[in-house]
Design a protein around this motif. Structure first.
Motif, PDB file in Angstrom:
ATOM      1  N   UNK A   7      -8.470  -4.596   1.077  1.00  0.00           N
ATOM      2  CA  UNK A   7      -9.084  -5.909   0.958  1.00  0.00           C
ATOM      3  C   UNK A   7      -8.175  -6.882   0.230  1.00  0.00           C
ATOM      4  N   UNK A   8      -7.493  -6.422  -0.795  1.00  0.00           N
ATOM      5  CA  UNK A   8      -6.628  -7.309  -1.563  1.00  0.00           C
ATOM      6  C   UNK A   8      -5.245  -7.429  -0.940  1.00  0.00           C
ATOM      7  N   UNK A   9      -4.874  -6.485  -0.080  1.00  0.00           N
ATOM      8  CA  UNK A   9      -3.552  -6.518   0.523  1.00  0.00           C
ATOM      9  C   UNK A   9      -2.477  -6.018  -0.408  1.00  0.00           C
ATOM     10  N   UNK A  10      -2.850  -5.425  -1.530  1.00  0.00           N
ATOM     11  CA  UNK A  10      -1.890  -4.925  -2.506  1.00  0.00           C
ATOM     12  C   UNK A  10      -2.115  -3.435  -2.715  1.00  0.00           C
ATOM     13  N   UNK A  11      -1.046  -2.766  -3.069  1.00  0.00           N
ATOM     14  CA  UNK A  11      -1.133  -1.369  -3.432  1.00  0.00           C
ATOM     15  C   UNK A  11      -1.459  -1.264  -4.910  1.00  0.00           C
ATOM     16  N   UNK A  12      -2.280  -0.327  -5.302  1.00  0.00           N
ATOM     17  CA  UNK A  12      -2.602  -0.101  -6.706  1.00  0.00           C
ATOM     18  C   UNK A  12      -1.416   0.531  -7.418  1.00  0.00           C
TER      19      UNK A  12
ATOM     20  N   UNK B 248       1.885   4.113 -11.485  1.00  0.00           N
ATOM     21  CA  UNK B 248       2.792   4.466 -12.577  1.00  0.00           C
ATOM     22  C   UNK B 248       2.063   5.348 -13.597  1.00  0.00           C
ATOM     23  N   UNK B 249       2.809   6.107 -14.368  1.00  0.00           N
ATOM     24  CA  UNK B 249       2.217   6.965 -15.396  1.00  0.00           C
ATOM     25  C   UNK B 249       1.459   6.117 -16.403  1.00  0.00           C
ATOM     26  N   UNK B 250       2.044   5.025 -16.816  1.00  0.00           N
ATOM     27  CA  UNK B 250       1.350   4.060 -17.677  1.00  0.00           C
ATOM     28  C   UNK B 250       1.018   2.878 -16.778  1.00  0.00           C
ATOM     29  N   UNK B 251      -0.249   2.755 -16.418  1.00  0.00           N
ATOM     30  CA  UNK B 251      -0.675   1.788 -15.408  1.00  0.00           C
ATOM     31  C   UNK B 251      -0.473   0.350 -15.859  1.00  0.00           C
ATOM     32  N   UNK B 252       0.077  -0.455 -14.968  1.00  0.00           N
ATOM     33  CA  UNK B 252       0.288  -1.877 -15.206  1.00  0.00           C
ATOM     34  C   UNK B 252      -0.952  -2.652 -14.767  1.00  0.00           C
TER      35      UNK B 252
ATOM     36  N   UNK C 135       6.908  -2.896 -11.909  1.00  0.00           N
ATOM     37  CA  UNK C 135       5.862  -2.058 -11.321  1.00  0.00           C
ATOM     38  C   UNK C 135       6.074  -2.084  -9.814  1.00  0.00           C
ATOM     39  N   UNK C 136       6.322  -0.936  -9.200  1.00  0.00           N
ATOM     40  CA  UNK C 136       6.593  -0.926  -7.761  1.00  0.00           C
ATOM     41  C   UNK C 136       5.443  -1.489  -6.926  1.00  0.00           C
TER      42      UNK C 136
END
Length: 72
Positions: free
Chosen positions: A14-19, A22-26, A63-64
């Motif tokens: 829905x957002x068009x973005x990947x979550x 990362x180990x420490x989430x951005x 953040x990838x």
């Protein structure tokens, strides 16, 4: 329990973005960024070195998920 609700599988579509994976989430939006900033401010006020470290790692790029182009 609050915060443990499952995320729908279509939320990323829905957002068009990947979550962020990362180990420490951005933070991925302004509300999440504000929560992390508040946590950083609190950690600085209470001299919590680990809290400062984690909050800084969350706020610093790269953040990838943020820079990856999502193919539709």
């Amino acid at each position: 329990m609050a915060g443990t609700e499952p995320v729908s599988p279509n939320a990323t579509e829905e957002t068009g973005k990947r979550r962020c994976a990362c180990i420490i989430a951005h933070p991925q939006d302004d509300a999440q960024r504000a929560r992390v900033q508040a946590a950083l401010d609190n950690a600085l006020a209470t001299n919590d070195a680990h809290g400062v470290f984690v909050a800084c790692m969350q706020l610093l790029p790269p953040c990838p998920a943020r820079y990856e182009v999502v193919a539709r």
